[in-house]
Each structure stands twice: as structure tokens, then as C-alpha cells.
Design a protein around this motif. Structure first.
Motif, PDB file in Angstrom:
ATOM      1  N   THR A  70     -11.073  39.935  -8.910  1.00 25.33           N
ATOM      2  CA  THR A  70     -11.285  41.249  -8.314  1.00 25.33           C
ATOM      3  C   THR A  70     -12.423  41.918  -9.071  1.00 25.33           C
ATOM      4  O   THR A  70     -12.215  42.791  -9.900  1.00 25.33           O
ATOM      5  CB  THR A  70     -10.017  42.112  -8.406  1.00 25.33           C
ATOM      6  OG1 THR A  70      -9.604  42.171  -9.783  1.00 25.33           O
ATOM      7  CG2 THR A  70      -8.898  41.515  -7.579  1.00 25.33           C
ATOM      8  N   GLY A  71     -13.625  41.462  -8.801  1.00 27.32           N
ATOM      9  CA  GLY A  71     -14.771  41.910  -9.580  1.00 27.32           C
ATOM     10  C   GLY A  71     -14.993  40.961 -10.737  1.00 27.32           C
ATOM     11  O   GLY A  71     -15.068  39.743 -10.560  1.00 27.32           O
ATOM     12  N   VAL A 225      -9.876  54.795  -5.727  1.00 28.80           N
ATOM     13  CA  VAL A 225     -11.198  54.336  -6.152  1.00 28.80           C
ATOM     14  C   VAL A 225     -11.971  55.442  -6.869  1.00 28.80           C
ATOM     15  O   VAL A 225     -12.834  55.164  -7.712  1.00 28.80           O
ATOM     16  CB  VAL A 225     -11.995  53.810  -4.932  1.00 28.80           C
ATOM     17  CG1 VAL A 225     -12.503  54.952  -4.068  1.00 28.80           C
ATOM     18  CG2 VAL A 225     -13.152  52.917  -5.380  1.00 28.80           C
ATOM     19  N   GLN A 233      -6.389  51.305 -11.521  1.00 30.32           N
ATOM     20  CA  GLN A 233      -6.664  51.182 -10.098  1.00 30.32           C
ATOM     21  C   GLN A 233      -5.441  50.647  -9.345  1.00 30.32           C
ATOM     22  O   GLN A 233      -4.769  49.735  -9.823  1.00 30.32           O
ATOM     23  CB  GLN A 233      -7.852  50.252  -9.865  1.00 30.32           C
ATOM     24  CG  GLN A 233      -9.181  50.835 -10.318  1.00 30.32           C
ATOM     25  CD  GLN A 233     -10.342  49.879 -10.094  1.00 30.32           C
ATOM     26  OE1 GLN A 233     -10.142  48.680  -9.954  1.00 30.32           O
ATOM     27  NE2 GLN A 233     -11.547  50.414 -10.082  1.00 30.32           N
ATOM     28  N   ASN A 240      -9.597  45.392  -1.988  1.00 36.41           N
ATOM     29  CA  ASN A 240     -10.976  45.533  -1.518  1.00 36.41           C
ATOM     30  C   ASN A 240     -11.943  44.759  -2.411  1.00 36.41           C
ATOM     31  O   ASN A 240     -12.848  44.069  -1.918  1.00 36.41           O
ATOM     32  CB  ASN A 240     -11.355  47.017  -1.498  1.00 36.41           C
ATOM     33  CG  ASN A 240     -12.803  47.242  -1.122  1.00 36.41           C
ATOM     34  OD1 ASN A 240     -13.201  47.135   0.023  1.00 36.41           O
ATOM     35  ND2 ASN A 240     -13.618  47.582  -2.120  1.00 36.41           N
ATOM     36  N   ASN A 241     -11.750  44.847  -3.717  1.00 35.81           N
ATOM     37  CA  ASN A 241     -12.619  44.117  -4.647  1.00 35.81           C
ATOM     38  C   ASN A 241     -12.452  42.610  -4.502  1.00 35.81           C
ATOM     39  O   ASN A 241     -13.428  41.854  -4.592  1.00 35.81           O
ATOM     40  CB  ASN A 241     -12.323  44.530  -6.084  1.00 35.81           C
ATOM     41  CG  ASN A 241     -12.677  45.993  -6.345  1.00 35.81           C
ATOM     42  OD1 ASN A 241     -13.473  46.586  -5.619  1.00 35.81           O
ATOM     43  ND2 ASN A 241     -12.075  46.565  -7.373  1.00 35.81           N
ATOM     44  N   ASN A 244     -14.214  41.380  -1.328  1.00 33.70           N
ATOM     45  CA  ASN A 244     -15.670  41.488  -1.403  1.00 33.70           C
ATOM     46  C   ASN A 244     -16.278  40.755  -2.589  1.00 33.70           C
ATOM     47  O   ASN A 244     -17.485  40.841  -2.813  1.00 33.70           O
ATOM     48  CB  ASN A 244     -16.081  42.965  -1.468  1.00 33.70           C
ATOM     49  CG  ASN A 244     -15.832  43.683  -0.157  1.00 33.70           C
ATOM     50  OD1 ASN A 244     -16.347  43.291   0.882  1.00 33.70           O
ATOM     51  ND2 ASN A 244     -15.031  44.733  -0.206  1.00 33.70           N
ATOM     52  N   THR A 245     -15.436  40.068  -3.375  1.00 33.33           N
ATOM     53  CA  THR A 245     -15.941  39.260  -4.484  1.00 33.33           C
ATOM     54  C   THR A 245     -16.081  37.823  -4.022  1.00 33.33           C
ATOM     55  O   THR A 245     -15.114  37.201  -3.590  1.00 33.33           O
ATOM     56  CB  THR A 245     -14.984  39.321  -5.689  1.00 33.33           C
ATOM     57  OG1 THR A 245     -14.899  40.675  -6.144  1.00 33.33           O
ATOM     58  CG2 THR A 245     -15.507  38.453  -6.827  1.00 33.33           C
TER      59      THR A 245
END
Length: 288
Positions: A70-71, A225, A233, A240-241, A244-245
Motif C-alpha cells: 500500500t504505497g 486521507v 490511516q 485506495n493505495n 493504485n500501487t
């Protein structure tokens, strides 16, 4: 005497068919998510989204829970899931309790200007999230709670009190005034009446507020966020992270498993207590 069974008229059959089609339409995304989460990447690439898993595996669920990135962190959703739990439960309980007392006051201990206060609270229900971001950020910074779980709890309590007060007030006006007056004649005070008369009657509306607040807080992304730090968090931000990672091939099975994990608490709550939600909402719809 045996009750007559309802006849299957053309109109009734049409309604049943329509309801079935609507249910299938709304359940289709859940079906795709579930089946995809148990598929291998090879089957996802070569098959269709409606195919059943040929060789079901829970590997994607394990990665989504404790191994997905996640990132820059590759710890899965687990730490963020527990962040959401530690944030949601106290926020739900405190905002519901405050709303209960506020609704009790506005329904049975009216004072000069109480209607103005109630109107202001109703207006507060329609204030968009974006409007309160800057003043809330300044407040959290002043009290030293920025980027903390405690700060997120405070944010959701403040934002949720308007809704819970509205729910409880509309419910408590259906409680006969004679019960409250009789308790006053017997010498009961403010909190005694609340504890002995009002609170025992409040289970349906408490269930409404619990479900409403839990859903709103658990599914919130914007406050999480903006006000949640790296270690505070909620699961929605982590989801979401995660989606999108990208570190090469997109693992759709992991993404789907993560989405289901994030949605399981609210889904389970509705399955267990959904009937109380409808019952509590309609209980305050007769008077007020």
C-alpha cells in the motif's frame, strides 16, 4: 380456518420477475469480486470475469491481508483494518450517546431557543465534508491531535452528532409526555428519567444510529486521507493505495480480495442488524 394463499396473478408474477432481475443486477458485482478473488492470475488473463474459479485458491486473500503493498509499505490491509476498528467503535458509541442525550433534551426538556438549536443541528446534517476540512484541521492542530487516530475519532464524533441528535429527537417525541411528567412528580431528576424511562425504550433507535454511524465512519475516505497520518490511516485509504500501487502485473485477485475485506464489517452488520435499522427509522415517523 386455513388462510387463503395469495394467487399468482400476471401482475404478481411480473413483480417477482422484476425484483429477481434487480437483485441479480445488484449482486453481480459481488459475484465478480468473490470469484475473481479465488482465481489465479493465469485464469484472470485467459478467461472472462463471469467464469467460476477452475482451481480456487486463497493466496490472494493472504496477500491482501498481510503482504500486499500500500504505497511504500508491504504489510497488507491488516494494520489499517485495525486502525479503522479502533477509530470506528469509540466514535460510534460516543456520538450515539451524545445524540441520545441531545435528543432527550430537545424532545422533553425544551428551553428557550431549543427550536433554533434543533434547526442549527439539522443544517449541520447537510454541510458537506469539504466545508469543515480547514477549520477541523486547525482545531486538531491546536489541540495536538493532527495525524492521529484520536483526532479522527474526534472528527467523526463532531460530524456525526448532528445526525444522531436528529434521529434520537424524532424518536423521543413519540415517547408519551405523561411518562416523563409522572417521573418528575415522583421526584426523578434529569438523568434519573433518562436512565429509568428513556434509555430502556431506546434500543431500536440506538441500532439505527449504530448502523448509520458505523457505515459512515468505516466507509469514509476523505477525512481519513486528510486527517490520518502514516500510522493512523483507515482501511479505505489503504485500499485506495493498494489498488493504485503497481509493481509490474496488476493483481486483480488481490485487489478484489482487499475490497471484500474492507467491506466485510459493514456487510456483516447489515446482515445481522438490518431489520432493526428499518424498525428504528419507522418508529419515529409517526409523530414529530
Amino acid at each position: 380456518m386455513v388462510a387463503e394463499q395469495p394467487r399468482l396473478t400476471p401482475g404478481r408474477i411480473f413483480i417477482y420477475v422484476l425484483l429477481t432481475l434487480v437483485a441479480l443486477y445488484y449482486l453481480a458485482p459481488l459475484y465478480v469480486m468473490l470469484t475473481t478473488s479465488f482465481k489465479s492470475l493465469e485464469q484472470i488473463r485467459t478467461g472472462t470475469i463471469l467464469d467460476l474459479p477452475m482451481a480456487p485458491t486463497t493466496e490472494a486473500w493472504g496477500r491482501a491481508w498481510s503482504g500486499a503493498c500500500t504505497g511504500v509499505r508491504c504489510e497488507g490491509l491488516a494494520p489499517y483494518f485495525w486502525n479503522s476498528v479502533s477509530m470506528t467503535i469509540p466514535a460510534v458509541l460516543i456520538s450515539s450517546l451524545i445524540g441520545s442525550i441531545n435528543g432527550y433534551v430537545l424532545a422533553h426538556w425544551r428551553f428557550r431557543g431549543s427550536n433554533v438549536v434543533f434547526t442549527a443541528l439539522m443544517v449541520g446534517c447537510f454541510i458537506p465534508f469539504q466545508v469543515v476540512i480547514l477549520p477541523m484541521a486547525r482545531l486538531l492542530g491546536m489541540v495536538g491531535l493532527a495525524n492521529t487516530t484520536t483526532g479522527l475519532i474526534l472528527v467523526h464524533i463532531i460530524y456525526g452528532v448532528a445526525f444522531t441528535t436528529l434521529f434520537f429527537r424524532n424518536y423521543y417525541v413519540t415517547v408519551p409526555e405523561e411518562l416523563v411528567n409522572a417521573a418528575r412528580i415522583d421526584g426523578a431528576g434529569f438523568f434519573t428519567i433518562y436512565r429509568r424511562v428513556i434509555f430502556p425504550l431506546s434500543l431500536p433507535i440506538f441500532m439505527v444510529c449504530f448502523i448509520w454511524q458505523f457505515t459512515q465512519i468505516w466507509n469514509d475516505f476523505l477525512f481519513g486521507v486528510v486527517f490520518g497520518g502514516a500510522d493512523a490511516q483507515p482501511v479505505t485509504v489503504a485500499l485506495n493505495n493498494l489498488v493504485n500501487t503497481s509493481t509490474g502485473v496488476t493483481e486483480y485477485n488481490v485487489n478484489m480480495a482487499a475490497a471484500i475485506i474492507a467491506a466485510l464489517p459493514t456487510l456483516g452488520l447489515y446482515l445481522v442488524a438490518g431489520k432493526y435499522f428499518v424498525r428504528g427509522l419507522t418508529a419515529g415517523a409517526v409523530k414529530g
